[in-house]
Design an enzyme around this catalytic site. Structure first.
Site, PDB file in Angstrom:
ATOM      1  N   CYS B  37       0.798  -1.223   0.000  1.00 15.04           N
ATOM      2  CA  CYS B  37       0.000   0.000   0.000  1.00 15.04           C
ATOM      3  C   CYS B  37       0.832   1.276   0.000  1.00 15.04           C
ATOM      4  CB  CYS B  37      -0.970   0.001   1.183  1.00 15.04           C
ATOM      5  SG  CYS B  37      -0.155  -0.182   2.755  1.00 15.04           S
ATOM      6  N   ASP B  39       2.849   2.369   2.542  1.00 14.57           N
ATOM      7  CA  ASP B  39       2.999   2.970   3.867  1.00 14.57           C
ATOM      8  C   ASP B  39       4.443   2.839   4.347  1.00 14.57           C
ATOM      9  OD1 ASP B  39       0.352   3.455   3.900  1.00 14.57           O
ATOM     10  OD2 ASP B  39      -0.164   2.054   5.503  1.00 14.57           O
ATOM     11  N   CYS B  63      -2.136   5.453   5.891  1.00  7.56           N
ATOM     12  CA  CYS B  63      -3.553   5.705   6.093  1.00  7.56           C
ATOM     13  C   CYS B  63      -3.852   5.929   7.584  1.00  7.56           C
ATOM     14  CB  CYS B  63      -4.369   4.528   5.578  1.00  7.56           C
ATOM     15  SG  CYS B  63      -4.086   3.040   6.545  1.00  7.56           S
ATOM     16  N   CYS B 106      -2.173  -3.022   8.913  1.00 10.53           N
ATOM     17  CA  CYS B 106      -1.649  -1.808   9.554  1.00 10.53           C
ATOM     18  C   CYS B 106      -1.170  -2.117  10.970  1.00 10.53           C
ATOM     19  CB  CYS B 106      -2.721  -0.721   9.620  1.00 10.53           C
ATOM     20  SG  CYS B 106      -3.320  -0.213   8.011  1.00 10.53           S
TER      21      CYS B 106
END
Lengths: 181, 134
Positions: B37, B39, B63, B106
Site C-alpha cells: 500500500c 505505507d 492511512c 496496519c
C-alpha cells in the site's frame, strides 16, 4: 469482471500504447452508448449498460501502470501482493527522508521546494517504470513455463516502489492544491 | 469504509509523534514499510539501564489505521520493559482499534516496527558491550 485486456480487445502487455487504449475505450463507449440502444429491448439495454461500466473500469485499470501491472499478473495467475514481500530498507529510508522533507516544505508553505521534490520523485518513478517494463518482457505468457522467481521478485519490487511514488505524488498534488492562492 | 471512533481519535490527535536521536546508544529505531500500500513507519524507543522503555516516538506516512496503530503501540510500550514490549501482538492493537479485516496489516506493521526498534536497540547494546570488553 473479465480481464481488462480482453475486454478492450488489446494484446496483453505492460507497454500498451496509451493512445490505442484511449481509442479502444472511445470506440467501445460510443458503440455501447444508451442512445444507440434507445429502441432496443430492456434486456439489451441493460446488457449494454453493464458492458459500458466494465469498459470504463477496464480503461481506468489499464491507464494506471500500477493497476495495469496488477491486471497482467492476475492474467498470469500470479499474486500482485505476496504477503512475504518486505520493502528494501535503504529504499524505505529514502522514502522516509523524502516524506519528511515534503512535510517540512508543506509547513513552510514552500511551493518551490514541493515542486523540486515532485520532480525528483517523478524521475525515480520513470526509472522504476522502465525497470518494470523490462521485467515484464522477461516474464513468460500464460500456458508457458513457470515465471522465473527472480524476474517475478523484481516485478514485485518495482510495483512496491511505484505504490510509494504514487502515494508521494498524490500528497504533492494535495499540498499544491492547498498552497494555491 | 468507516473508521472506528478510536482510529479517528488517534488519527486526529496522534500521541508520541516525533523523533528520538538515532545516534543515542539507548535509542532503538525500527523502520518498516508495506509495499502493498505504500505505507512507511518509523518507530523509536529510548530504554533506561533497567531495560524499561522511557520514551517512544513514531512517524508514519500512511492511512489513518496505520497512524492510529503506531500511535497506540507507542503509548502501550512506554513504561514497559523491552521484553514485555516485544510480546506485543498485532491482534491486541487491531482489537483495541476495531480494525476491519482489510486494515489488519496496519496493526501488523506497528508490531513489526516495535520488534525492529527493539532489535536495533539490542544490537547496539551487544556491539557496545563487545567493544567495552575489547
Amino acid at each position: 469482471m473479465p480481464d481488462p485486456f480482453t475486454l478492450l480487445g488489446l494484446e496483453p502487455s505492460f507497454d500498451v500504447s496509451l493512445s490505442e487504449l484511449a481509442n479502444r475505450h472511445r470506440d467501445l463507449s460510443t458503440a455501447l452508448h444508451p442512445d444507440r440502444h434507445a429502441n432496443a429491448s430492456a434486456s439489451v439495454r441493460r446488457q449494454a449498460l453493464g458492458r459500458a461500466i466494465d469498459v470504463n473500469e477496464a480503461y481506468r485499470k489499464l491507464k494506471n501502470p500500477v493497476t495495469r501491472a496488477e491486471a497482467l499478473l492476475e492474467r498470469l495467475g500470479l499474486s500482485a501482493n505476496p504477503e512475504t514481500q518486505k520493502a528494501d530498507p535503504s529504499f524505505l529510508m529514502e522514502m522516509m527522508t523524502q516524506r519528511e522533507a515534503l512535510g517540512e516544505a508543506r509547513s513552510e508553505k514552500d511551493g518551490d521546494a514541493v515542486e523540486t521534490l515532485e520532480r525528483e520523485i517523478a524521475v525515480q518513478q520513470k526509472q522504476t517504470l522502465e525497470r518494470l517494463s523490462g521485467a515484464f518482457t522477461s516474464l513468460p505468457m500464460p500456458g508457458e513455463v513457470d515465471a522465473v522467481p527472480s524476474v517475478l521478485a523484481s516485478v514485485h519490487e518495482a510495483l512496491g516502489e511505484l505504490r510509494y511514488y504514487r502515494r508521494f505524488l498524490d500528497e504533492v498534488s494535495a499540498i499544491l492544491d492547498d498552497l494555491e492562492p | 469504509m468507516a473508521y472506528s471512533d478510536k482510529v479517528i481519535e488517534h488519527y486526529e490527535n496522534p500521541l508520541n509523534v516525533g523523533t528520538l536521536d538515532k545516534a543515542d546508544d539507548n535509542v532503538g529505531t525500527g523502520l518498516v514499510g508495506a509495499p502493498a500500500c505504500g505505507d512507511v513507519m518509523r518507530l523509536q524507543i529510548r530504554v533506561d539501564d533497567a531495560g524499561v522503555i522511557q520514551d517512544a516516538k513514531f512517524k508514519t506516512f500512511g492511512c489513518g489505521s496505520a497512524i492510529a496503530s503506531s500511535s497506540l503501540a507507542t503509548e502501550w510500550i512506554k513504561g514497559r520493559t523491552v521484553d514485555e514490549a516485544a510480546a506485543l501482538q498485532n491482534s491486541e492493537i487491531a482489537a483495541e482499534l476495531s480494525l476491519p479485516p482489510v486494515k489488519i496489516h496496519c496493526s501488523v506493521l506497528a508490531e513489526d516496527a516495535v520488534k525492529s526498534a527493539i532489535e536495533d536497540y539490542k544490537q547496539k547494546k551487544v556491539t557496545r558491550e563487545a567493544l567495552a570488553k575489547g
